[in-house]
Design a protein around this motif. Structure first.
Motif, short mmCIF file in Angstrom:
data_model
loop_
_atom_site.label_atom_id
_atom_site.label_comp_id
_atom_site.label_asym_id
_atom_site.label_seq_id
_atom_site.Cartn_x
_atom_site.Cartn_y
_atom_site.Cartn_z
N ILE A 1 0.83 -1.20 0.00
CA ILE A 1 0.00 0.00 0.00
C ILE A 1 0.87 1.26 0.00
CG2 ILE A 1 -1.70 1.34 1.28
CD1 ILE A 1 -2.85 -1.15 -0.04
N TYR B 1 1.78 3.65 -3.40
CA TYR B 1 1.42 5.07 -3.31
C TYR B 1 2.63 5.94 -3.63
CZ TYR B 1 0.12 9.56 -1.25
OH TYR B 1 -0.11 10.89 -1.03
N LYS C 1 -13.35 1.74 -6.91
CA LYS C 1 -12.85 2.32 -8.17
C LYS C 1 -13.57 1.74 -9.38
CE LYS C 1 -8.60 2.39 -10.99
NZ LYS C 1 -8.56 3.83 -11.33
N VAL D 1 -7.52 -3.65 2.25
CA VAL D 1 -7.52 -2.26 1.78
C VAL D 1 -7.48 -2.21 0.26
CG1 VAL D 1 -6.17 -0.12 1.69
CG2 VAL D 1 -6.54 -1.27 3.87
N TYR E 1 -10.43 -0.66 -2.12
CA TYR E 1 -10.11 0.43 -3.05
C TYR E 1 -10.49 0.05 -4.49
CZ TYR E 1 -7.25 3.14 -6.28
OH TYR E 1 -6.83 3.89 -7.35
#
Length: 295
Positions: free
Chosen positions: A142, A146, A273, A265, A269
């Motif tokens: 994660i 990012y 999306k 997570v 996400y």
């Protein structure tokens, strides 16, 4: 011409080809031009191409070892097939959409032989216009994804790209180097079982880098040698299918290497999306990714 009829092979160059007739000639001619034949071999693994690329290789490069697969097995499986017959002390896994501009091996071999804790070396990659191309990334997770995403966004400004290149003027330990130009110890590659063939495409190089690091070896990026990479060549042929494959591989990587909370997570996400994207565009690949998330 490079031949594999040598008693001592130092480097085995492995190329995985799939309908690469438009890029393969430049790649092979550059290898022929810059890489001495004395202690290198070239192995071409073909993933059941339907173009004339194999005919071209057979007619123009008869000394190259060709392995024909009965179906498109993907990038990792193709390289594994090549590694099984490779006789080199080192493997250089090279995309067919690359062009060498020099003999890159002497400095790389010197570097890895004098750094016993280095398992993989990635070279500097350039776009055809000779501009800098990112060929390294943060550890997949994660936080790492990012940071990598922010890195790619930042270099949309030319000044930031120049700054990044300036910051990578020396050898650096990194979390990941791309499989487009991947130099690895043969014994290490084979001891790890090569690429995980559950990755058809995408994340197989990240997975191998992770497993190499788990064995205590370092991943090194070197700017001292470079080559040209026409990034995204194979992905342009079926964009939607590749988008689905990217997410499939990403989910598998997280399942294999990341803790439960990160897996949850990521799924949350992606679900948000692609529900939004499907509602907005009705793209079939958005629906396919949603199916991946609920299976």
């Amino acid at each position: 011409m490079i031949t594999n009829n040598q008693s001592t092979i130092l480097v085995s160059i492995i190329l995985v080809n799939y309908n690469g007739a438009d890029v393969l000639p430049d790649c092979l001619y550059s290898i022929e031009k810059f890489i001495p034949k004395d202690d290198c071999e070239v192995i071409l693994v073909d993933n059941n191409s339907q173009d004339n690329s194999l005919d071209f290789v057979s007619q123009n490069f008869p000394d190259i070892t060709i392995i024909k697969l009965q179906k498109n097995c993907g990038f990792g499986a193709g390289n594994n097939a090549g590694a099984k017959v490779a006789r080199g002390k080192f493997l250089f896994l090279l995309n067919t959409d690359t062009v060498l501009t020099s003999n890159i091996f002497p400095p790389i071999i010197d570097l890895i032989e004098n750094s016993l804790n280095v398992g993989i070396i990635g070279t500097k990659l350039l776009f055809p216009d000779k501009s800098f191309q990112i060929s390294f990334a943060y550890k997949v997770g994660i936080k790492g994804e990012y940071k990598t995403s922010r890195l790619y966004k930042s270099i949309q400004e030319k000044s930031q790209l120049i700054r990044l290149e300036t910051n990578f003027q020396e050898n650096k330990e990194v979390d990941f180097v791309t499989g487009a130009a991947f130099f690895i110890r043969t014994d290490l590659f084979k001891s790890l079982g090569g690429f995980d063939e559950k990755f058809f495409m995408y994340f197989e190089d990240s997975d191998l880098c992770q497993r190499v690091q788990n064995q205590g070896y370092k991943i090194l990026y070197t700017p001292n040698v470079s080559l040209i990479h026409i990034r995204g060549h194979s992905m342009k042929k079926n964009t939607n299918a590749m988008a689905v494959e990217y997410r499939r591989s990403q989910l598998y990587f997280y399942q294999k290497h990341r803790p439960l909370w990160e897996r949850l997570v990521l799924k949350f996400y992606l679900f948000i999306k692609f529900v939004y994207e499907f509602a907005k565009t009705r793209n079939s690949y958005s629906l396919e990714i949603l199916k991946l998330l609920i299976t």
